[in-house]
Design a protein around this motif. Structure first.
Motif, PDB file in Angstrom:
ATOM      1  N   ALA A 152      -0.188   0.658  -0.132  1.00  0.00           N
ATOM      2  CA  ALA A 152       1.157   1.174   0.097  1.00  0.00           C
ATOM      3  C   ALA A 152       2.166   0.043   0.296  1.00  0.00           C
ATOM      4  CB  ALA A 152       1.155   2.101   1.308  1.00  0.00           C
ATOM      5  N   GLU A 153       1.822  -0.957   1.104  1.00  0.00           N
ATOM      6  CA  GLU A 153       2.731  -2.064   1.373  1.00  0.00           C
ATOM      7  C   GLU A 153       2.965  -2.892   0.116  1.00  0.00           C
ATOM      8  OE1 GLU A 153       5.381  -4.305   3.484  1.00  0.00           O
ATOM      9  OE2 GLU A 153       4.352  -2.474   4.170  1.00  0.00           O
ATOM     10  N   SER A 154       1.923  -3.116  -0.651  1.00  0.00           N
ATOM     11  CA  SER A 154       2.063  -3.887  -1.891  1.00  0.00           C
ATOM     12  C   SER A 154       2.946  -3.154  -2.892  1.00  0.00           C
ATOM     13  CB  SER A 154       0.680  -4.156  -2.496  1.00  0.00           C
ATOM     14  OG  SER A 154      -0.128  -4.914  -1.626  1.00  0.00           O
ATOM     15  N   HIS A 155       2.702  -1.861  -3.061  1.00  0.00           N
ATOM     16  CA  HIS A 155       3.478  -1.092  -4.032  1.00  0.00           C
ATOM     17  C   HIS A 155       4.933  -0.992  -3.604  1.00  0.00           C
ATOM     18  CE1 HIS A 155      -0.397   1.068  -5.620  1.00  0.00           C
ATOM     19  NE2 HIS A 155      -0.464  -0.249  -5.666  1.00  0.00           N
ATOM     20  N   LYS A 156       5.187  -0.900  -2.286  1.00  0.00           N
ATOM     21  CA  LYS A 156       6.556  -0.846  -1.766  1.00  0.00           C
ATOM     22  C   LYS A 156       7.319  -2.099  -2.139  1.00  0.00           C
ATOM     23  CE  LYS A 156       7.325  -1.453   2.659  1.00  0.00           C
ATOM     24  NZ  LYS A 156       7.326  -1.206   4.135  1.00  0.00           N
ATOM     25  N   ARG A 157       6.624  -3.226  -2.232  1.00  0.00           N
ATOM     26  CA  ARG A 157       7.262  -4.504  -2.570  1.00  0.00           C
ATOM     27  C   ARG A 157       7.220  -4.794  -4.063  1.00  0.00           C
ATOM     28  NH1 ARG A 157       7.748  -8.063   2.029  1.00  0.00           N
ATOM     29  NH2 ARG A 157       7.064  -7.011   3.932  1.00  0.00           N
ATOM     30  N   GLY A 158       6.850  -3.792  -4.848  1.00  0.00           N
ATOM     31  CA  GLY A 158       6.854  -3.949  -6.295  1.00  0.00           C
ATOM     32  C   GLY A 158       5.572  -4.472  -6.890  1.00  0.00           C
TER      33      GLY A 158
END
Length: 244
Positions: free
Chosen positions: A158-164
């Motif tokens: 989730a955190e990785s995808h939030k940052r693109g």
């Protein structure tokens, strides 16, 4: 299956007393910006040292001498072997970042055309990082023992995808072919014999690199700690096991 644990024989090694353990692990990144976002902003590593635009004959030979000699012997081009040209700074250049994670360091290597900046693509495309290939490495991070590994896996995605960084994917335990999120069960934590207490997930990083996040508890932890104590006795070091 056959299992092994700590060797009780403590014969000194040939060269172990010259070492102080492993200083760093290095990976070549296709995209330096993605790597810095992932390993610093998400996973919390700290930049130790770095630099852009390295080149020179001695550096070229230091990094590529044996690979280049093998290419010549096999009558194949350096390019086909993934060997950049760092000799004079006219063709390719090297960017480097060392990221400290407390107990060891990660080195990021980035080779790009000399006239471009450090955010340009690496001169050669990434290769498959499947651990089924010989000589393909993976980088493993040590999770605290009180962490819920499946919950961590969800947060990491989730955190990785939030940052693109949508390329970051955790392997599911169930068969997955569609590419959708699917199962929320990631960790394998049931191992027999000397591996009892071992727990891990496998993750593809932002540039396709193979990552592992693991916990070490119970019998497996005791084996690792005993081996570490042996290493200290035989090599004059004083490493200690993490408290968390």
């Amino acid at each position: 299956m056959q299992f092994y644990s700590v060797d009780k024989e403590e014969s000194p090694s040939a060269l172990g007393h010259y070492l102080q353990g492993i200083q760093h692990f290095g990976i070549t990144t296709p995209d330096l910006k993605k790597s810095l976002t992932f390993y610093i902003d998400i996973l919390g590593g700290r930049l130790a040292v770095g630099g852009d635009g390295f080149y020179g004959v001695e550096l070229h030979n230091l990094l590529f001498q044996q690979d280049e000699l093998k290419a010549i012997q096999n009558d194949v081009s350096a390019e086909d072997c993934g060997i950049p040209d760092l000799r004079d700074g006219n063709k390719d250049a090297l960017d480097v970042r060392f990221i400290q994670f407390g107990n060891t360091t990660l080195e990021l290597l980035h080779f790009r055309q000399a006239q471009q900046d450090q955010w340009a693509p690496n001169v050669y495309k990434a290769i498959s990082t499947s651990v089924g290939f010989a000589n393909v490495s993976h980088l493993s991070f040590f999770l605290r023992s009180d962490v819920d590994v499946n919950e961590f896996a969800l947060k990491l995605e989730a955190e990785s995808h939030k940052r693109g960084l949508t390329e970051v994917k955790v392997h599911r335990k169930q068969q997955e072919t569609s590419g959708e999120a699917g199962s929320k069960e990631f960790a394998i934590d049931k191992f027999p014999d000397s591996f009892d207490g071992w727990c891990l997930i496998y993750v593809k990083g932002p540039n396709g690199e193979q990552l592992e996040f693991n916990q070490v508890r119970s019998i497996c932890k005791d084996n690792f700690k005993e081996a570490q104590q042996q290493y200290n006795r035989l090599n004059g070091t004083d490493y200690s096991w993490p408290q968390g």
